[in-house]
Design a protein around this motif. Structure first.
Motif, PDB file in Angstrom:
ATOM      1  N   GLU A 176      45.040  35.730 -31.188  1.00 19.18           N
ATOM      2  CA  GLU A 176      43.955  34.854 -30.780  1.00 19.18           C
ATOM      3  C   GLU A 176      42.606  35.535 -30.987  1.00 19.18           C
ATOM      4  O   GLU A 176      41.660  34.932 -31.492  1.00 19.18           O
ATOM      5  CB  GLU A 176      44.131  34.463 -29.316  1.00 19.18           C
ATOM      6  CG  GLU A 176      43.013  33.573 -28.835  1.00 19.18           C
ATOM      7  CD  GLU A 176      43.287  32.937 -27.485  1.00 19.18           C
ATOM      8  OE1 GLU A 176      44.418  33.064 -26.984  1.00 19.18           O
ATOM      9  OE2 GLU A 176      42.362  32.327 -26.942  1.00 19.18           O
TER      10      GLU A 176
ATOM     11  N   TYR B  12      40.597  27.081 -18.803  1.00 16.73           N
ATOM     12  CA  TYR B  12      41.634  27.540 -19.725  1.00 16.73           C
ATOM     13  C   TYR B  12      42.976  26.937 -19.316  1.00 16.73           C
ATOM     14  O   TYR B  12      43.246  26.782 -18.134  1.00 16.73           O
ATOM     15  CB  TYR B  12      41.769  29.060 -19.677  1.00 16.73           C
ATOM     16  CG  TYR B  12      40.703  29.813 -20.439  1.00 16.73           C
ATOM     17  CD1 TYR B  12      40.707  29.832 -21.826  1.00 16.73           C
ATOM     18  CD2 TYR B  12      39.723  30.525 -19.771  1.00 16.73           C
ATOM     19  CE1 TYR B  12      39.761  30.539 -22.535  1.00 16.73           C
ATOM     20  CE2 TYR B  12      38.761  31.239 -20.472  1.00 16.73           C
ATOM     21  CZ  TYR B  12      38.791  31.241 -21.854  1.00 16.73           C
ATOM     22  OH  TYR B  12      37.849  31.948 -22.535  1.00 16.73           O
ATOM     23  N   MET B  13      43.821  26.668 -20.288  1.00 19.41           N
ATOM     24  CA  MET B  13      45.186  26.187 -20.051  1.00 19.41           C
ATOM     25  C   MET B  13      45.231  25.038 -19.046  1.00 19.41           C
ATOM     26  O   MET B  13      45.987  25.078 -18.077  1.00 19.41           O
ATOM     27  CB  MET B  13      46.068  27.322 -19.533  1.00 19.41           C
ATOM     28  CG  MET B  13      45.983  28.540 -20.391  1.00 19.41           C
ATOM     29  SD  MET B  13      47.522  29.362 -20.509  1.00 19.41           S
ATOM     30  CE  MET B  13      47.080  30.958 -19.928  1.00 19.41           C
ATOM     31  N   THR B  20      42.990  28.157 -15.350  1.00 18.52           N
ATOM     32  CA  THR B  20      41.924  29.027 -14.815  1.00 18.52           C
ATOM     33  C   THR B  20      40.578  28.368 -15.056  1.00 18.52           C
ATOM     34  O   THR B  20      40.281  27.967 -16.176  1.00 18.52           O
ATOM     35  CB  THR B  20      41.846  30.375 -15.583  1.00 18.52           C
ATOM     36  OG1 THR B  20      43.131  30.729 -16.049  1.00 18.52           O
ATOM     37  CG2 THR B  20      41.250  31.450 -14.732  1.00 18.52           C
ATOM     38  N   ALA B  22      37.068  29.110 -15.776  1.00 12.21           N
ATOM     39  CA  ALA B  22      36.362  30.312 -16.225  1.00 12.21           C
ATOM     40  C   ALA B  22      34.843  30.127 -16.257  1.00 12.21           C
ATOM     41  O   ALA B  22      34.109  31.105 -16.318  1.00 12.21           O
ATOM     42  CB  ALA B  22      36.867  30.754 -17.593  1.00 12.21           C
ATOM     43  N   ARG B  41      31.124  41.841 -13.825  1.00 12.42           N
ATOM     44  CA  ARG B  41      32.329  42.657 -13.988  1.00 12.42           C
ATOM     45  C   ARG B  41      33.366  41.932 -14.847  1.00 12.42           C
ATOM     46  O   ARG B  41      33.220  40.745 -15.127  1.00 12.42           O
ATOM     47  CB  ARG B  41      32.885  43.058 -12.626  1.00 12.42           C
ATOM     48  CG  ARG B  41      33.437  41.901 -11.849  1.00 12.42           C
ATOM     49  CD  ARG B  41      34.184  42.395 -10.610  1.00 12.42           C
ATOM     50  NE  ARG B  41      33.881  41.544  -9.472  1.00 12.42           N
ATOM     51  CZ  ARG B  41      33.733  41.974  -8.222  1.00 12.42           C
ATOM     52  NH1 ARG B  41      33.833  43.246  -7.950  1.00 12.42           N
ATOM     53  NH2 ARG B  41      33.469  41.128  -7.255  1.00 12.42           N
ATOM     54  N   THR B  42      34.401  42.668 -15.235  1.00 17.38           N
ATOM     55  CA  THR B  42      35.437  42.122 -16.100  1.00 17.38           C
ATOM     56  C   THR B  42      36.063  40.880 -15.478  1.00 17.38           C
ATOM     57  O   THR B  42      36.372  40.884 -14.297  1.00 17.38           O
ATOM     58  CB  THR B  42      36.538  43.177 -16.316  1.00 17.38           C
ATOM     59  OG1 THR B  42      35.898  44.416 -16.574  1.00 17.38           O
ATOM     60  CG2 THR B  42      37.424  42.816 -17.476  1.00 17.38           C
ATOM     61  N   GLY B  43      36.218  39.848 -16.272  1.00 15.67           N
ATOM     62  CA  GLY B  43      36.853  38.629 -15.774  1.00 15.67           C
ATOM     63  C   GLY B  43      35.889  37.657 -15.135  1.00 15.67           C
ATOM     64  O   GLY B  43      36.298  36.623 -14.617  1.00 15.67           O
ATOM     65  N   SER B  44      34.586  37.964 -15.175  1.00 19.62           N
ATOM     66  CA  SER B  44      33.631  37.064 -14.516  1.00 19.62           C
ATOM     67  C   SER B  44      33.285  35.858 -15.387  1.00 19.62           C
ATOM     68  O   SER B  44      32.655  34.924 -14.917  1.00 19.62           O
ATOM     69  CB  SER B  44      32.373  37.832 -14.125  1.00 19.62           C
ATOM     70  OG  SER B  44      31.812  38.467 -15.246  1.00 19.62           O
ATOM     71  N   GLY B  45      33.674  35.888 -16.670  1.00 13.92           N
ATOM     72  CA  GLY B  45      33.446  34.717 -17.515  1.00 13.92           C
ATOM     73  C   GLY B  45      32.395  34.909 -18.598  1.00 13.92           C
ATOM     74  O   GLY B  45      31.996  33.945 -19.244  1.00 13.92           O
ATOM     75  N   LYS B  46      31.989  36.166 -18.826  1.00 12.73           N
ATOM     76  CA  LYS B  46      30.927  36.425 -19.805  1.00 12.73           C
ATOM     77  C   LYS B  46      31.347  36.030 -21.213  1.00 12.73           C
ATOM     78  O   LYS B  46      30.630  35.317 -21.912  1.00 12.73           O
ATOM     79  CB  LYS B  46      30.540  37.920 -19.787  1.00 12.73           C
ATOM     80  CG  LYS B  46      30.213  38.456 -18.410  1.00 12.73           C
ATOM     81  CD  LYS B  46      29.871  39.935 -18.446  1.00 12.73           C
ATOM     82  CE  LYS B  46      30.985  40.854 -18.912  1.00 12.73           C
ATOM     83  NZ  LYS B  46      32.098  41.015 -18.001  1.00 12.73           N
ATOM     84  N   SER B  47      32.518  36.475 -21.630  1.00  7.92           N
ATOM     85  CA  SER B  47      32.965  36.165 -22.994  1.00  7.92           C
ATOM     86  C   SER B  47      33.158  34.665 -23.159  1.00  7.92           C
ATOM     87  O   SER B  47      32.816  34.096 -24.189  1.00  7.92           O
ATOM     88  CB  SER B  47      34.266  36.883 -23.307  1.00  7.92           C
ATOM     89  OG  SER B  47      34.107  38.265 -23.189  1.00  7.92           O
ATOM     90  N   THR B  48      33.717  34.034 -22.128  1.00  7.22           N
ATOM     91  CA  THR B  48      33.912  32.587 -22.179  1.00  7.22           C
ATOM     92  C   THR B  48      32.573  31.898 -22.397  1.00  7.22           C
ATOM     93  O   THR B  48      32.463  30.981 -23.209  1.00  7.22           O
ATOM     94  CB  THR B  48      34.543  32.113 -20.858  1.00  7.22           C
ATOM     95  OG1 THR B  48      35.705  32.893 -20.605  1.00  7.22           O
ATOM     96  CG2 THR B  48      34.915  30.655 -20.936  1.00  7.22           C
TER      97      THR B  48
HETATM   98  N1  LIG Z   1      42.416  32.853 -23.751  1.00  8.59           N
HETATM   99  C1  LIG Z   1      42.483  32.760 -22.419  1.00  8.59           C
HETATM  100  N2  LIG Z   1      43.463  32.048 -21.823  1.00  8.59           N
HETATM  101  C2  LIG Z   1      43.518  31.944 -20.489  1.00  8.59           C
HETATM  102  N3  LIG Z   1      42.677  32.494 -19.629  1.00  8.59           N
HETATM  103  C3  LIG Z   1      41.676  33.230 -20.142  1.00  8.59           C
HETATM  104  C4  LIG Z   1      41.531  33.407 -21.559  1.00  8.59           C
HETATM  105  N4  LIG Z   1      40.443  34.183 -21.781  1.00  8.59           N
HETATM  106  C5  LIG Z   1      39.937  34.480 -20.559  1.00  8.59           C
HETATM  107  N5  LIG Z   1      40.675  33.912 -19.576  1.00  8.59           N
HETATM  108  C6  LIG Z   1      40.393  34.001 -18.123  1.00  8.59           C
HETATM  109  O1  LIG Z   1      39.096  33.521 -17.873  1.00  8.59           O
HETATM  110  C7  LIG Z   1      38.386  34.358 -16.977  1.00  8.59           C
HETATM  111  C8  LIG Z   1      37.107  34.857 -17.621  1.00  8.59           C
HETATM  112  O2  LIG Z   1      37.423  35.708 -18.701  1.00  8.59           O
HETATM  113  P1  LIG Z   1      36.339  36.320 -19.681  1.00  8.59           P
HETATM  114  O3  LIG Z   1      35.372  35.258 -20.070  1.00  8.59           O
HETATM  115  O4  LIG Z   1      37.057  37.024 -20.768  1.00  8.59           O
HETATM  116  O5  LIG Z   1      35.595  37.363 -18.742  1.00  8.59           O
HETATM  117  P2  LIG Z   1      34.704  38.633 -19.126  1.00  8.59           P
HETATM  118  O6  LIG Z   1      34.323  38.531 -20.566  1.00  8.59           O
HETATM  119  O7  LIG Z   1      33.544  38.539 -18.173  1.00  8.59           O
HETATM  120  O8  LIG Z   1      35.515  39.838 -18.834  1.00  8.59           O
HETATM  121  C9  LIG Z   1      39.348  35.458 -16.593  1.00  8.59           C
HETATM  122  O9  LIG Z   1      39.904  35.113 -15.349  1.00  8.59           O
HETATM  123  C10 LIG Z   1      40.396  35.447 -17.675  1.00  8.59           C
HETATM  124  O10 LIG Z   1      41.639  35.815 -17.152  1.00  8.59           O
END
Ligand SMILES: Nc1ncnc2c1ncn2[C@@H]1O[C@H](COP(=O)(O)OP(=O)(O)O)[C@@H](O)[C@H]1O
Ligand SMILES: [Mg+2]
Lengths: 265, 291
Positions: A176, B12-13, B20, B22, B41-48
């Motif tokens: 992915e 997500y999903m 989740t 996000a 912090r990690t998992g806060s949704g920045k990449s999303t």
């Molecule tokens: N492809 C995905 N499928 C399901 N859940 C996801 C996926 N990518 C991220 N998540 C969930 O979405 C939330 C935010 O993730 P992410 O945006 O990657 O955070 P960050 O970049 O701040 O670390 C997290 O709880 C993560 O587990």
């Protein structure tokens, strides 16, 4: 992207089936698969259907998961049904459509084969839905370990299987990630000329393989560094426990088999 | 090009047991040619959040506007592709995306896909390599025989090759030593100054954000919890600490000096030499702050 893939399709839970020893479950499924080919009467299939419904309630798995797991098989089942219905020409003609005549025996055979396939897939999916992959490999390893006398590497095969299973989610995540990175660079995996799509595919496969080999190497070093040197004399952290449920299940299955034998025509 | 998030949510999903949330009703604005940091912090949704800007993810609800394009749940792929050709994205561990036989081919992969004038860009590759701190002799080498640091620079150059209007950096310095981190950041700063793309940098380190962002968003649990200019953010240390973040050490030192001496610094991005110089001048003026 892989949001709808439910990996290994194991659904955690606390049902009767979840609590059973995986060895008992595997043995039961293998036994059921064998006897299902012996059944040749309507009574037999009715009994089998009843058992299937009973097991459904023992599994606690929501119906939509079973339906989703069995959907691809439906196409196969319908295909086999028509093959039999068309080409078996025994017994009386039931009805005709145009140049095709449907014979009693053909419909009967078609239905039986379809039911067999459905029940077979149903029981195996319940097995994987209620047994974690790790339990499955542990059980398989133990069940195959007698074959080690004949140089069958049961332990190594099980180890390979559990490593492969362990890395499926990692590989999916990696896939992915790389798809996203290449898409951001303008690659298109769904549309475009054959050439463009090939190129996009290569841009996914090469990094995926490079990373997989790198990871395999790292894992090998990490395992060796922690003293792994093959299966000889290795003890287990998680032991499989045979309980009353398992004995009960095996007894019931044996009785079930005997009844089915009596219902044979 | 500017970017605007209006009430954007992402799930997500959806409709599985693994659902989740996000992003939750996010509103954010990224001014054209500005530099913004997204921290959390990690998992806060920045990449999303940032993956909505080039349509890698679509909003479950809300609208993301990029220039004059609008991305929504039901946006057509044609619009998405149009937007994508303006956006460059450097992912965490970008070196994992290298795949071509030679560095040159890999650098041209993006421009080719985005339908740019490849011959023109090919001529500029030596300059591009130099801008990311590599020698042009690498062009004919395989990317897989380079060192880790060189690979990362090649991957970054591969994104910069399209000269994007919007540049997204998702923790581009992850896994580098402090010296390497500084160099990579500097590279992006120089690039930003020269070509002026709208730049959005994700990081979980305040020091990095402080180094070149003019505006900051702080994320926590799928929401934007704080926003403002760095000075405004630094003034709320308590709140930051609750989110496992802290103001940069350099800023802590300057704030402490301000508290003890009554001197006010003009801003907190001063280099140590500038700060010392400023302090000396202030003392010479009898402790009276003067800019
Ligand atoms: N492809 C995905 N499928 C399901 N859940 C996801 C996926 N990518 C991220 N998540 C969930 O979405 C939330 C935010 O993730 P992410 O945006 O990657 O955070 P960050 O970049 O701040 O670390 C997290 O709880 C993560 O587990
Ligand atoms: Mg991230």
């Amino acid at each position: 992207m892989f949001e709808n893939v439910i990996i290994g399709q194991y659904l955690p839970g606390r049902s009767y089936l979840h609590h059973m020893d995986p060895r008992a479950k595997i043995a039961a499924v293998v036994f059921l698969i064998i006897v299902i080919f012996l059944v040749n009467s309507w009574h037999g299939y009715a009994l089998f259907g009843g058992a299937a419904i009973a097991v459904y309630f023992l599994s606690g798995v929501p119906f939509r998961y079973i339906r989703k797991g069995m959907f691809p098989v439906f196409i196969l089942v319908i295909l086999t049904f028509f093959l039999h219905a068309f080409f078996t020409r025994d017994g009386e003609v039931l009805f005709s459509i145009g140049m095709f005549s449907f014979y009693e025996e053909g419909i009967r055979q078609g239905l039986f084969i379809s039911l067999r396939l459905l029940l077979l897939v149903y029981f195996t999916s319940l097995l994987t839905l209620t047994t974690s992959p790790i339990d499955l490999t542990d059980a398989l390893e133990q069940m195959f370990s007698p074959l080690e006398r004949f140089k069958f590497p049961a332990y190594d095969v099980a180890m390979m299987m559990s490593i492969a299973i362990r890395f499926i989610p990692t590989l999916l995540q990696e896939t992915e990630k790389i798809i996203k990175a290449q898409t951001a660079r303008g690659a298109d995996f769904n549309k475009g000329s054959m050439r463009d799509r090939m190129q996009a595919f290569v841009s996914l496969l090469v990094p995926l393989f490079v990373r997989a080999f790198r990871r395999a190497e790292d894992l090998a070093y990490a395992m060796e560094a922690r003293g792994y040197n093959g299966g000889e004399g290795r003890t287990k952290l998680r032991l499989l426990v045979w309980g009353w449920r398992d004995t009960l299940c095996c007894c019931l299955i044996a009785v079930f088999g005997v009844i089915l034998l009596f219902l044979r025509q | 090009m500017d970017v605007n998030f209006q009430e954007v949510s992402h799930v997500y999903m959806q409709k599985t047991p693994f659902e989740t949330l996000a992003l939750k009703n996010v509103n954010a604005y990224f001014r054209a040619s500005s530099v913004t940091a997204v921290i959390g912090r990690t998992g806060s949704g920045k990449s999303t959040l940032v993956q909505h800007i080039n349509g890698l993810l679509k909003p479950s609800a809300g609208v993301v506007s990029v220039g004059e394009h609008h991305l929504e749940a039901k946006t057509k792929r044609k619009t998405v592709k149009a937007v994508r050709s303006h956006v460059g994205m450097v992912f965490q561990y970008p070196e994992h995306q290298l795949f071509e036989e030679t560095v040159e081919k890999d650098l041209l992969f993006g421009p080719k896909n985005k339908g740019m004038d490849v011959a023109e860009i090919q001529k500029k590759l030596p300059e591009l390599l130099q801008q990311v701190g590599l020698s042009e002799s690498l062009l004919k080498r395989s990317p897989f025989e380079l060192s880790g640091g060189q690979m990362r620079r090649v991957a970054i150059a591969g994104v910069l090759a399209t000269n994007p209007d919007i540049l997204i950096l998702d923790e581009p310095t992850a896994g580098l030593d402090p010296q390497g981190q500084k160099e990579i950041l500097k590279l992006f700063m120089n690039w930003q100054r020269t070509y002026q793309p709208t730049t959005i940098m994700i990081t979980h380190q305040m020091e990095e954000a402080a180094a070149f962002a003019e505006y900051m968003y702080v994320m926590e649990d799928a929401e934007i919890k704080m926003q403002g200019e760095p000075e405004t953010i630094y003034a709320q240390r308590k709140k930051l600490q609750e989110m496992d973040l802290d103001i940069p050490e350099q800023v802590q030192v300057l704030q402490q000096i301000e508290q003890d001496s009554g001197i006010r610094f003009p801003h907190y991005q001063l280099s140590p030499a500038e700060a010392a110089d400023y302090w000396r001048r202030a003392v010479q003026n009898g402790g009276v702050p003067r800019v």
